[in-house]
Design a protein around this motif. Structure first.
Motif, PDB file in Angstrom:
ATOM      1  N   PHE A 165      97.537  85.072  63.043  1.00  0.00           N
ATOM      2  CA  PHE A 165      97.576  86.448  62.547  1.00  0.00           C
ATOM      3  C   PHE A 165      96.383  86.761  61.643  1.00  0.00           C
ATOM      4  CE2 PHE A 165     102.359  86.409  63.308  1.00  0.00           C
ATOM      5  CZ  PHE A 165     102.237  87.125  64.490  1.00  0.00           C
ATOM      6  N   LYS A 166      95.960  85.794  60.835  1.00  0.00           N
ATOM      7  CA  LYS A 166      94.804  86.036  59.967  1.00  0.00           C
ATOM      8  C   LYS A 166      93.540  86.288  60.792  1.00  0.00           C
ATOM      9  CE  LYS A 166      95.647  82.538  57.136  1.00  0.00           C
ATOM     10  NZ  LYS A 166      95.498  81.583  56.023  1.00  0.00           N
ATOM     11  N   ASN A 167      93.486  85.741  61.990  1.00  0.00           N
ATOM     12  CA  ASN A 167      92.341  85.951  62.873  1.00  0.00           C
ATOM     13  C   ASN A 167      92.500  87.151  63.797  1.00  0.00           C
ATOM     14  OD1 ASN A 167      90.717  83.761  62.017  1.00  0.00           O
ATOM     15  ND2 ASN A 167      92.006  82.354  63.180  1.00  0.00           N
ATOM     16  N   ASN A 168      93.707  87.723  63.892  1.00  0.00           N
ATOM     17  CA  ASN A 168      93.948  88.765  64.878  1.00  0.00           C
ATOM     18  C   ASN A 168      94.502  90.082  64.340  1.00  0.00           C
ATOM     19  OD1 ASN A 168      93.446  87.616  67.758  1.00  0.00           O
ATOM     20  ND2 ASN A 168      94.355  85.957  66.578  1.00  0.00           N
ATOM     21  N   LEU A 169      94.882  90.133  63.085  1.00  0.00           N
ATOM     22  CA  LEU A 169      95.338  91.401  62.516  1.00  0.00           C
ATOM     23  C   LEU A 169      94.147  92.111  61.877  1.00  0.00           C
ATOM     24  CD1 LEU A 169      98.742  90.418  60.868  1.00  0.00           C
ATOM     25  CD2 LEU A 169      98.355  91.574  63.057  1.00  0.00           C
ATOM     26  N   PRO A 170      94.159  93.433  61.877  1.00  0.00           N
ATOM     27  CA  PRO A 170      93.030  94.161  61.278  1.00  0.00           C
ATOM     28  C   PRO A 170      92.963  93.941  59.772  1.00  0.00           C
ATOM     29  CG  PRO A 170      94.776  95.678  61.885  1.00  0.00           C
ATOM     30  CD  PRO A 170      95.178  94.329  62.397  1.00  0.00           C
ATOM     31  N   SER A 171      91.735  93.918  59.259  1.00  0.00           N
ATOM     32  CA  SER A 171      91.557  93.694  57.826  1.00  0.00           C
ATOM     33  C   SER A 171      91.779  94.967  57.025  1.00  0.00           C
ATOM     34  CB  SER A 171      90.163  93.133  57.545  1.00  0.00           C
ATOM     35  OG  SER A 171      89.189  94.041  58.011  1.00  0.00           O
ATOM     36  N   THR A 172      91.697  96.117  57.680  1.00  0.00           N
ATOM     37  CA  THR A 172      91.956  97.393  57.018  1.00  0.00           C
ATOM     38  C   THR A 172      92.929  98.190  57.852  1.00  0.00           C
ATOM     39  OG1 THR A 172      90.108  98.449  58.152  1.00  0.00           O
ATOM     40  CG2 THR A 172      89.651  97.495  55.986  1.00  0.00           C
ATOM     41  N   SER A 173      93.493  99.195  57.237  1.00  0.00           N
ATOM     42  CA  SER A 173      94.437 100.036  57.964  1.00  0.00           C
ATOM     43  C   SER A 173      93.704 100.866  59.005  1.00  0.00           C
ATOM     44  CB  SER A 173      95.190 100.947  57.000  1.00  0.00           C
ATOM     45  OG  SER A 173      94.321 101.953  56.518  1.00  0.00           O
TER      46      SER A 173
END
Length: 100
Positions: free
Chosen positions: A85-93
């Protein structure tokens, strides 16, 4: 008299990503729904159990939460999922990305 008070009733075209992978500890299949709702947090659905959660990058660091919400058997599984998830979720909204 109404039996309920509607809080929201929104429609949007959402981006959905389906990801499946295997590791030493198991197989994982997730649907990730990127939406403007819920402060831009993606809705992550485990396709094997039907369990779901709104997840941000900060949430992905909480291995105990991931283990509980996705009913993972071991801490090792939670660590793998956290890294994924840390590699695949967006860092910003999504809202912040749309403004740029």
């Amino acid at each position: 008299m109404s039996l309920y008070e509607r809080l929201y009733d929104e429609s949007e075209k959402a981006k959905v990503r389906f990801v499946g992978f295997i590791s030493e500890n198991g197989r994982y299949d997730f649907g990730i729904v990127y939406t403007h709702m819920f402060f831009g947090k993606p809705l992550v659905v485990c396709m094997q159990t039907g369990r779901s959660s709104l997840l941000s990058l900060e949430d992905a660091d909480n291995r105990e939460y991931l283990q509980k919400i996705f009913n993972l058997r071991t801490r090792e599984e939670a660590e793998e999922i956290s890294i994924f998830f840390k590699n695949n979720l967006p860092s910003t909204s999504i809202e912040a990305e749309a403004e740029h």
